[in-house]
Design an enzyme around this catalytic site. Structure first.
Site, short mmCIF file in Angstrom:
data_model
loop_
_atom_site.label_atom_id
_atom_site.label_comp_id
_atom_site.label_asym_id
_atom_site.label_seq_id
_atom_site.Cartn_x
_atom_site.Cartn_y
_atom_site.Cartn_z
N GLY A 11 1.81 0.06 0.66
CA GLY A 11 0.46 -0.30 0.02
C GLY A 11 1.29 -1.96 -1.22
N ALA A 22 10.12 -11.04 -12.74
CA ALA A 22 10.51 -10.74 -13.52
C ALA A 22 11.66 -10.20 -13.47
CB ALA A 22 9.71 -9.66 -14.34
N ARG A 72 5.20 0.13 6.61
CA ARG A 72 5.40 1.07 6.41
C ARG A 72 6.46 0.95 7.12
NH1 ARG A 72 2.47 2.96 3.05
NH2 ARG A 72 0.07 1.90 2.02
N ASP A 103 5.12 6.58 -4.15
CA ASP A 103 6.27 7.31 -3.86
C ASP A 103 6.24 7.57 -2.76
OD1 ASP A 103 4.11 8.07 -2.58
OD2 ASP A 103 3.45 9.83 -3.51
N THR A 125 1.31 -0.11 -7.79
CA THR A 125 0.34 1.01 -6.68
C THR A 125 -0.97 1.25 -7.46
OG1 THR A 125 -0.24 2.97 -6.19
CG2 THR A 125 1.24 2.84 -7.28
N ASP A 127 -3.55 3.44 -6.66
CA ASP A 127 -3.40 4.71 -8.03
C ASP A 127 -3.36 5.49 -8.47
OD1 ASP A 127 -4.45 4.71 -4.23
OD2 ASP A 127 -2.75 5.50 -4.01
N ASP A 129 -0.60 7.16 -9.17
CA ASP A 129 -0.11 8.48 -9.29
C ASP A 129 1.10 8.72 -9.70
OD1 ASP A 129 0.57 7.10 -6.80
OD2 ASP A 129 -0.34 8.40 -5.74
N ARG A 171 -6.06 7.01 -2.27
CA ARG A 171 -5.45 8.03 -2.00
C ARG A 171 -6.16 9.97 -2.11
NH1 ARG A 171 0.68 8.05 -0.64
NH2 ARG A 171 0.96 8.03 -3.12
N GLU A 222 -11.50 8.92 -2.30
CA GLU A 222 -11.79 8.86 -1.32
C GLU A 222 -10.99 10.18 -1.12
OE1 GLU A 222 -9.23 5.99 0.81
OE2 GLU A 222 -7.29 6.14 -1.53
#
Length: 319
Positions: A11, A22, A72, A103, A125, A127, A129, A171, A222
């Site tokens: 994503g 960079a 993906r 991840d 991301t 998220d 996470d 997620r 979500e």
């Protein structure tokens, strides 16, 4: 090492372009050649690779999304797909690879490292996470997008005396919901890291009504479930007029905040430093405002956790 590659995968997240910039400019500063790989691991397998110059990343630091595009790829999860990717790396003489993503992207980087191609993961991301870093690239921008949306929804909730359930992304992680809910004074924050106590949500709504409160905001991650189903449950339990807003992919877009631009610039440059130092199979991150790196396999093994103090505070303030 004289030639490296860079790709974005999974994503998209605001700040990815700043990280690409960079990587490219830090590498060129150290007399490395840099090759951009379009469409993530799918583009790697297909040889969608081109040389990047200083001007290739001009005027992109403020742009959302990723100029290298993303995709993906289930094929790259297979040994055959990885072999195809390695053939392309060898063809272009790429000696090290920087992977910007989440991840799933890191798992691909780990596989390539195991096959002899040094890879460094840069966490990108919304998220937030990824273990081993306090923040991921894109989280701050997405958070501010969510906050702005909730602020506007609250105006309508107040005008019509309604209860609103707002479903945010993340997620299986609740960081976006937790931070946004705390920042916006939500009555309830529902995240996958905590068991959904529906009765407590209803009690808060009822207590609010009893003291004269005529509108409420509930933020739902979500990973907990459908916002529409949750809104229906609330309506059935309370008869309150309830509306649901699913913010969706608007959370991924937009110009990155200053925080994300700086974070992406620091992490992208640090990834180049690690390759030059001969390191491989590492992820970069930031902890207590210090740049850090960790073994990519150890990062993937760790389960995401929320900030317990923040969650406790959100409960205390939403009485």
């Amino acid at each position: 090492m004289k030639r490296i590659g860079v790709l974005t995968s999974g994503g998209d997240a605001p700040g990815m372009n700043a990280a690409i910039r960079a990587v490219v400019r830090k590498a060129i500063f150290h007399d490395l050649e840099v090759y951009g790989i379009k469409y993530g691991y799918q583009g790697l397998m297909e040889g969608n690779i081109f040389k990047m110059e200083v001007g290739s990343v001009g005027d992109i630091i403020h742009r959302g999304g990723t100029i290298l595009y993303s995709a993906r790829s289930d094929e790259f999860k297979t040994p055959e797909g990885q072999a195809r990717g390695i053939q392309q790396l060898e063809k272009f003489g790429i000696e090290g690879l920087i992977v910007i993503g989440g991840d799933g992207s890191f798992r691909g980087a780990q596989k390539l490292t195991e096959r002899g191609y040094p890879c460094i993961g840069v966490p990108g991301t919304i998220d937030n996470d990824i273990a081993g870093t306090d923040f991921t690239i894109g989280f701050d921008t997405a958070l501010n997008t969510v906050i702005e949306a909730i602020d506007k929804i609250r105006d309508t909730a107040t005008s019509h005396e309604r209860t609103y359930v707002i479903e945010v992304m993340g997620r299986d992680a609740g960081d976006l919901a937790l931070w946004a809910g705390l920042a916006d004074g939500a009555e309830s924050i529902l995240i996958p890291e905590r068991k959904d106590d529906f009765s407590e949500v209803i009690q808060k709504l009822q207590r609010g009504r009893e003291r004269g409160k005529k509108h409420s905001i509930i933020v739902l991650a979500e990973g907990v479930g459908s916002g529409f189903k949750y809104g229906e449950r609330i309506h059935q339990a309370t008869s309150l007029e309830t509306r649901v807003t699913v913010l969706g992919h608007i959370q991924r877009g937009g110009s990155p905040t200053a925080s994300d631009r700086v974070l992406a610039s620091r992490l992208g440059a640090y990834a180049v430093d690690l390759l030059l130092a001969g390191k491989a199979g590492r992820t970069v991150g930031i902890q207590n405002n210090h740049l850090v790196d960790h073994d990519i396999l150890e990062v993937l093994k760790k389960q995401h956790t929320i900030n317990e103090d923040m969650y406790k505070l959100s409960q205390e303030l939403s009485i």
